[in-house]
Design an enzyme around this catalytic site. Sequence first.
Site, PDB file in Angstrom:
ATOM      1  CD  GLU A   1      14.393  -4.343  -1.667  1.00 17.26           C
ATOM      2  OE1 GLU A   1      13.935  -3.618  -1.387  1.00 17.26           O
ATOM      3  OE2 GLU A   1      15.288  -3.811  -2.966  1.00 17.26           O
TER       4      GLU A   1
ATOM      5  CE1 TYR B   1       9.170  -4.110  -3.604  1.00 12.32           C
ATOM      6  CE2 TYR B   1       9.774  -4.315  -1.736  1.00 12.32           C
ATOM      7  CZ  TYR B   1      10.485  -3.930  -3.120  1.00 12.32           C
ATOM      8  OH  TYR B   1      11.844  -3.193  -3.236  1.00 12.32           O
TER       9      TYR B   1
ATOM     10  CG  ASP C   1       8.688  -0.773  -6.970  1.00 11.63           C
ATOM     11  OD1 ASP C   1       8.562  -1.793  -7.518  1.00 11.63           O
ATOM     12  OD2 ASP C   1       9.177  -0.263  -6.517  1.00 11.63           O
TER      13      ASP C   1
ATOM     14  CB  CYS D   1       7.255   5.809 -14.949  1.00  3.72           C
ATOM     15  SG  CYS D   1       5.030   5.680 -14.987  1.00  3.72           S
TER      16      CYS D   1
ATOM     17  CB  CYS E   1       6.363  11.131 -21.044  1.00 10.59           C
ATOM     18  SG  CYS E   1       5.054  10.974 -20.534  1.00 10.59           S
TER      19      CYS E   1
ATOM     20  CB  CYS F   1       8.952   7.362 -20.816  1.00 13.46           C
ATOM     21  SG  CYS F   1       8.772   5.804 -20.646  1.00 13.46           S
TER      22      CYS F   1
ATOM     23  CB  CYS G   1       3.070   4.611 -22.733  1.00  7.34           C
ATOM     24  SG  CYS G   1       2.279   5.268 -21.318  1.00  7.34           S
TER      25      CYS G   1
END
Length: 281
Positions: A28, A111, A129, A184, A191, A194, A201
């Site tokens: 991370e 975060y 994030d 995305c 898309c 997606c 959306c």
Amino acid sequence: MIDWFSVQGRDLPWRRPGTSPWAILVSEVMLQQTPVVRVLPRWVDWMEQWPTPADLADAPTAEVLRRWDRLGYPRRALRLQECARAIVREHGGAVPRGLESLHSLPGIGEYTAAAVTAFAHHGRAVVADTNIRRVLARSVRGRALPDPSYSAAERALATRSLPAEPKRSVAWNQAVMELGALVCTARSPQCERCPLAEAGCAWYAAGMPPSVQDGRRPQRFEGTDRQMRGKIMAVLRRDGEAASADLLALDPSDPARVERCTASLVQDGLAARIGEQLRLP
DNA sequence: AATTCGGGGGC
DNA sequence: GCCCCAGAATT
């Protein structure tokens, strides 16, 4: 999105079962403002060299900075070692649980504390994030991009979007983050791939309107102190040390800039002066 | 809320 | 060339 992830999610090494909480924390920190593909080889090398907080705590700092290599923002490497030392000193060598304890560690912000809680300890935490923020901004708010800084509105949205059940919340965080990273995306989103496009959306439904830019332009990288600091650190990683004259050669037209950057690196603990030499700490 | 802090790859 | 990338710390 969770079903989509089970099929399309990447097999990243820090996601494999059995990865220690410390190894996930290291990933991370490396991933802060650094793309996955560049972190991969550095993380593998790092975890082989220093598998536990105690290993990193005892390492020579110069070696830590060398193995950080060109991941960028080398202060992260210093803070990661400080983090390891704090874990050894204050938590018996085990990554602590709880947002407050995690956030108090060097280099661990809001975060990363949430990400470690979710992905290392499998707890429920609001992970916001850049990917999750963008997916929520588009799918729920109908905007092309999230707000410039993590706003109260975004925080409220992320908080109410996260599933209540802990196990499901972990899967949701992982899935939404991955959707933002692979589909995305910030530019030219796919898309057609997606799972949210047809019925989930708001941005897609509205015809994908562009964002309204705020005229202000960020500082160019070329010619900045930041670039010069990077050049100096690159020399130190390669040679371990450098004479003042060699550093001045990095920009003969502006010796004051070289000196200013050298001083700031020393101030940050990324370099040390030994006589006329500059060295890794 | 605004700045500073690396580096590289895709477009 | 411009933009973005699993942000944090400081002011």
